[in-house]
Design an enzyme around this catalytic site. Structure first.
Site, mmCIF file in Angstrom:
data_model
loop_
_atom_site.group_PDB
_atom_site.id
_atom_site.type_symbol
_atom_site.label_atom_id
_atom_site.label_comp_id
_atom_site.label_asym_id
_atom_site.label_seq_id
_atom_site.Cartn_x
_atom_site.Cartn_y
_atom_site.Cartn_z
ATOM 1 N N ARG A 237 0.818 -1.225 0.000
ATOM 2 C CA ARG A 237 0.000 0.000 0.000
ATOM 3 C C ARG A 237 0.846 1.266 0.000
ATOM 4 O O ARG A 237 0.359 2.330 -0.379
ATOM 5 C CB ARG A 237 -1.014 -0.026 1.151
ATOM 6 C CG ARG A 237 -2.194 -0.940 0.869
ATOM 7 C CD ARG A 237 -3.126 -1.032 2.048
ATOM 8 N NE ARG A 237 -2.471 -1.600 3.210
ATOM 9 C CZ ARG A 237 -2.275 -2.897 3.406
ATOM 10 N NH1 ARG A 237 -2.701 -3.778 2.519
ATOM 11 N NH2 ARG A 237 -1.662 -3.324 4.484
ATOM 12 N N GLU B 171 4.945 -10.260 14.611
ATOM 13 C CA GLU B 171 4.351 -10.835 15.822
ATOM 14 C C GLU B 171 4.776 -12.305 15.954
ATOM 15 O O GLU B 171 5.154 -12.755 17.023
ATOM 16 C CB GLU B 171 2.831 -10.719 15.707
ATOM 17 C CG GLU B 171 2.122 -10.782 17.034
ATOM 18 C CD GLU B 171 0.634 -10.593 16.848
ATOM 19 O OE1 GLU B 171 0.213 -10.068 15.796
ATOM 20 O OE2 GLU B 171 -0.110 -10.983 17.767
HETATM 21 P P1 AMP Z 1 4.274 -2.346 11.383
HETATM 22 O O1 AMP Z 1 5.558 -2.854 10.811
HETATM 23 O O2 AMP Z 1 3.775 -3.138 12.544
HETATM 24 O O3 AMP Z 1 4.359 -0.859 11.704
HETATM 25 O O4 AMP Z 1 3.160 -2.529 10.267
HETATM 26 C C1 AMP Z 1 3.033 -1.618 9.231
HETATM 27 C C2 AMP Z 1 2.676 -2.265 7.930
HETATM 28 O O5 AMP Z 1 1.685 -3.258 8.056
HETATM 29 C C3 AMP Z 1 2.128 -1.212 6.995
HETATM 30 O O6 AMP Z 1 2.757 -1.379 5.732
HETATM 31 C C4 AMP Z 1 0.645 -1.465 6.931
HETATM 32 O O7 AMP Z 1 0.187 -1.434 5.595
HETATM 33 C C5 AMP Z 1 0.431 -2.836 7.540
HETATM 34 N N1 AMP Z 1 -0.517 -2.835 8.677
HETATM 35 C C6 AMP Z 1 -0.213 -3.186 9.955
HETATM 36 N N2 AMP Z 1 -1.300 -3.122 10.741
HETATM 37 C C7 AMP Z 1 -2.329 -2.719 9.965
HETATM 38 C C8 AMP Z 1 -3.726 -2.446 10.202
HETATM 39 N N3 AMP Z 1 -4.281 -2.588 11.431
HETATM 40 N N4 AMP Z 1 -4.486 -2.029 9.153
HETATM 41 C C9 AMP Z 1 -3.929 -1.866 7.925
HETATM 42 N N5 AMP Z 1 -2.633 -2.119 7.631
HETATM 43 C C10 AMP Z 1 -1.822 -2.545 8.628
#
Ligand code: AMP
Length: 176
Positions: free
Chosen positions: A64, A101
């Protein structure tokens, strides 16, 4: 962006419980993107703090991030560089692993994508735990880039992703 516009944008994002897994509330930005004025406001707000930052490259993270980052790059008259999941880029790459996770994942960038000293902005749709963004910033720094900042359309503040990016300039448009 004023508070009422931010509320409108937030209302335009569809929230899907238990997707892609039970316990995750997924923020579906497709419902924002399809409304031209909201898409434009989101892009304007993503780039606003960096308009005068002489950004040369915008890095976008699959998948995205590939919607928002090139649009910001165009508006800033900067180049766009894709950061991809393993095995997708055709030429020689550098990679960086990060914690999920459950288990780990990896991101790749072309070795010739950034020249040392180039000023880069990292853009993604959403910051949750910050692992993806931190790995991207690490890749950019390994290549000698100057990371001007990181900009996100959505920030899930309870997950404290910003703390993982302590030394960087972090901006988000919509905070939950
Ligand atoms: P993180 O590495 O945990 O910060 O996750 C970020 C990435 O995961 C981004 O590229 C988001 O597109 C996707 N992502 C994680 N959690 C969500 C969520 N609750 N809704 C939509 N996209 C998410």
């Amino acid at each position: 962006m004023d508070a009422s516009s931010a509320e409108d944008l937030k209302r335009s994002i569809r929230e899907i419980p238990d997707w892609p897994r039970k316990g995750i509330l997924f923020y579906d930005v497709t419902t924002l993107l399809k409304q031209g004025s909201y898409f434009q406001q989101a892009i304007d707000a993503l780039m606003e703090p960096y308009k005068q930052s002489r950004v040369e490259l915008v890095l976008g993270i699959e998948a995205r991030g590939f919607i928002f980052a090139p649009t910001v790059a165009y508006a800033l008259e900067a180049g766009f560089v894709p950061v991809r999941k393993p095995g997708k880029l055709p030429a020689a790459t550098f990679d960086e692993s990060y914690e999920l996770e459950y288990g780990t994942d990896r991101l790749e960038i072309h070795r010739d994508a950034i020249r040392p000293g180039q000023r880069v902005l990292i853009v993604d749709d959403l910051i949750a735990t910050g692992g993806t963004a931190r790995a991207t910033a690490a890749l950019a720094e390994k290549m000698g880039a100057e990371v001007v900042g990181l900009s996100f359309a959505v920030e899930l503040t309870a997950l404290k992703g910003r703390e993982k990016l302590g030394k960087y300039n972090v901006h988000s448009v919509l905070k939950y």
